[in-house]
Design an enzyme around this catalytic site. Sequence first.
Site, PDB file in Angstrom:
ATOM      1  CB  SER A 480      -0.894   0.015   1.241  1.00  0.00           C
ATOM      2  OG  SER A 480      -1.704  -1.133   1.288  1.00  0.00           O
ATOM      3  CB  CYS A 679      -5.307  -0.592   5.778  1.00  0.00           C
ATOM      4  SG  CYS A 679      -3.877  -1.146   4.808  1.00  0.00           S
ATOM      5  CG  ASP A 724      -5.108  -1.907   0.960  1.00  0.00           C
ATOM      6  OD1 ASP A 724      -4.866  -3.059   0.547  1.00  0.00           O
ATOM      7  OD2 ASP A 724      -4.334  -0.958   0.789  1.00  0.00           O
ATOM      8  CD1 TRP A 726      -0.973  -8.504   5.208  1.00  0.00           C
ATOM      9  CD2 TRP A 726      -1.623  -6.508   4.440  1.00  0.00           C
ATOM     10  NE1 TRP A 726      -0.477  -7.550   6.059  1.00  0.00           N
ATOM     11  CE2 TRP A 726      -0.854  -6.324   5.613  1.00  0.00           C
ATOM     12  CE3 TRP A 726      -2.127  -5.392   3.785  1.00  0.00           C
ATOM     13  CZ2 TRP A 726      -0.590  -5.058   6.141  1.00  0.00           C
ATOM     14  CZ3 TRP A 726      -1.873  -4.140   4.310  1.00  0.00           C
ATOM     15  CH2 TRP A 726      -1.113  -3.974   5.471  1.00  0.00           C
TER      16      TRP A 726
END
Length: 727
Positions: A480, A679, A724, A726
């Site tokens: 990011s 995020c 966002d 992961w």
Amino acid sequence: MSADNIVTETLMVQADEPMMDTFDLVFLLTAGVMAILYLYKETLFGNNKIVTPQQPISTPLPKPVTPPKKDRDFLKKMRETDKNVILFYGSQTGTAEDYASRLAKEGQQRFGLKTMTIDIEDCNMALLDKFPEDCIAFFLMATYGEGEPTDDAVDFWELITSDSPEFSDGAPIEDKPLSSFRYVVFALGNKTYEHFNAVGRTVDAKLTEFGATRIGERGEGDDDGSLEEDFLGWKEDMWKAVCEIMQVDQSGVEAGGHVAAYKISELDADDSEKVYYGEYNEHALMTNGIRPTYDAKNPYISPIVATRELFNPNLIDRNCIHMELDITGSGIDYETGDHVAVWPMNAEQNVERLLKILGLWEKRDTIITVESIDPSATKKYPFPVPTTYATIFRNYLDIHAPISRQSIATLANFAPTEEGKSKLSNLGSDKEVYRVEVSDAYLSLGELLESISPNGKPLDSVPLDFIIETLPRLQPRYYSISSSSKSTPKTIHITATVLSFNPTTTPHRKVYGLATNYLLQINRKLRNVHHPETLPSYSYSGPRNKYHDEGSNLIKLPIHVRHTNFKLPKNSKTPVVMVGPGTGVAPFRGFVIERTLSKAQGEEVGETILFFGCRRRDEDFLYENEFAELFATLGERGKLITAFSREQAHKVYVQHKLNENSSHLWNLIHNLGGYFYVCGDAKSMARDVNTSLIQIAQSCGGMDEVRATNYVKDLRSKGRYQEDVWS
């Protein structure tokens, strides 16, 4: 219109008019000559602009070159190569592509099917309605991020999800334009994400909606669980269904044997300028001054203009790197919230290990070419060639990736001893043993081969073409972007925590994250930081010293930008709530900078709240001083709320802070139309934050659990709850 045409037209007019005096003729001729000189001034005299001391001299950018368009008619390719099975893949990290290649080879060798694999972006998918009735199409579709298609599948996604796809010729869905189309689908994703396997599932549903017939069950792979086992467990029943439809012998041949897919030839070093030493395509070898377009297939070699350690330097086992990349003159544009992809290289220790165990160390610089044996292959070369043995393992293959269980079973055929063959056969057949000794141990191919080598001798029996076919291609790693495009449009910032750990199954070994340790060692080299831990090390110079010249203090990284939908609301008055613990704060640094700039420019800025969490304030509080200044500028409309998990007896995380501020958050989101952003880690943090927001909707909004859950889902569908994350 050219200058030649100007002169011709002038003389033609003169021919139709009465005779002129000498002065008029001289005047017109002089005007024509002046026109020629003006139009061709740069060709005749060069670009000799006078530059004042206040105006820096800059070299004009070369014009970008657009590669020639490919023939996207996949039906034509199937006819020309007599194929009856085509495998389309949409892949971001290379896994879907690898699975497509494995299925194609298995279908050909075991069942006599005539297969071909192809990247879905290289195909005109509007031709699906003309697909032959006696053929089958496979779709291996990965889902990226929050239910998004991979970069190469965007065009197909837009086609298949449109109300009136091109292949329907505007006809209603009821007409079933794909009624004769038969397909197989395997979806790849991660269950920690909200939209698990959304792309594969949607493609399956849409094809069925347009009348197509799916063969067998839809396969679904979970990258957070055991994607490989999901794939292996699905494909056997799938093959039975395909063989029945295609009327081929279902018994096939026993899986596990190896048939060479590539021909490897050693070459004379007669033209080193055409040898690839880590370049990714032909543009990198060009010296004609034409600037190519930089993207996922052609990275830009970006200078690193700044780098620093963000964690407390007294921490000996944890690092977080801030790095700034210059994109001036590249033509690359980014927006706040986008991703930057870093193209890493493998550590030299691992390159050397694999070259030595395969008996290639002495020939590491030998120039070779690798070419598909199948003349109808859509990919003639697996990577840029000619190249060298060392370059293949350094730049083109992911030699860190654990080898699949299916490939280990095949590898057993090349074991030099019965003991080694027995070990590999066991790993290839027993999924629990494989999980413990290979998957959970993050065992690389080089380490596995060393474990079956008698006395550490090279394993000459293992063919290189098998290694090339088995290992995935080295892929870029995505981060990011932590800068604001409005503040630094020509500089991209990265914030990356360095990954290194001792696996629980093999605690004596240390595993290093590929790209993050590359960034760490670059940081140390640029800042001349000496550290007792010297591993891993890298070939910083890159191909032809394009990344680093030992005589300079400049290192470059190959990068490209991936645009995302993770964006601030267009109206700066809209309140925003951001949740970003650890390096999850990266995009929010850009968001906060952008909101601060908007205020400085006289715009009204809505309330801006950032929830940040880390272990301890004095150890890993990222951008502490910078955030203090930014939120001071925002004033009462800005607030930074922190959670330091290990500064008290009980651990405190960002979701706890959300609950403490539930009433205010509910007012911002529900009453004022605020946006909510998350995020970071998808596996636990993002799930817990989602749960907290549902609980806030219950406690502050008077909703039951079902209504609260649907309320949060509605926020997502409207783009007001964005992630966002992961795994």
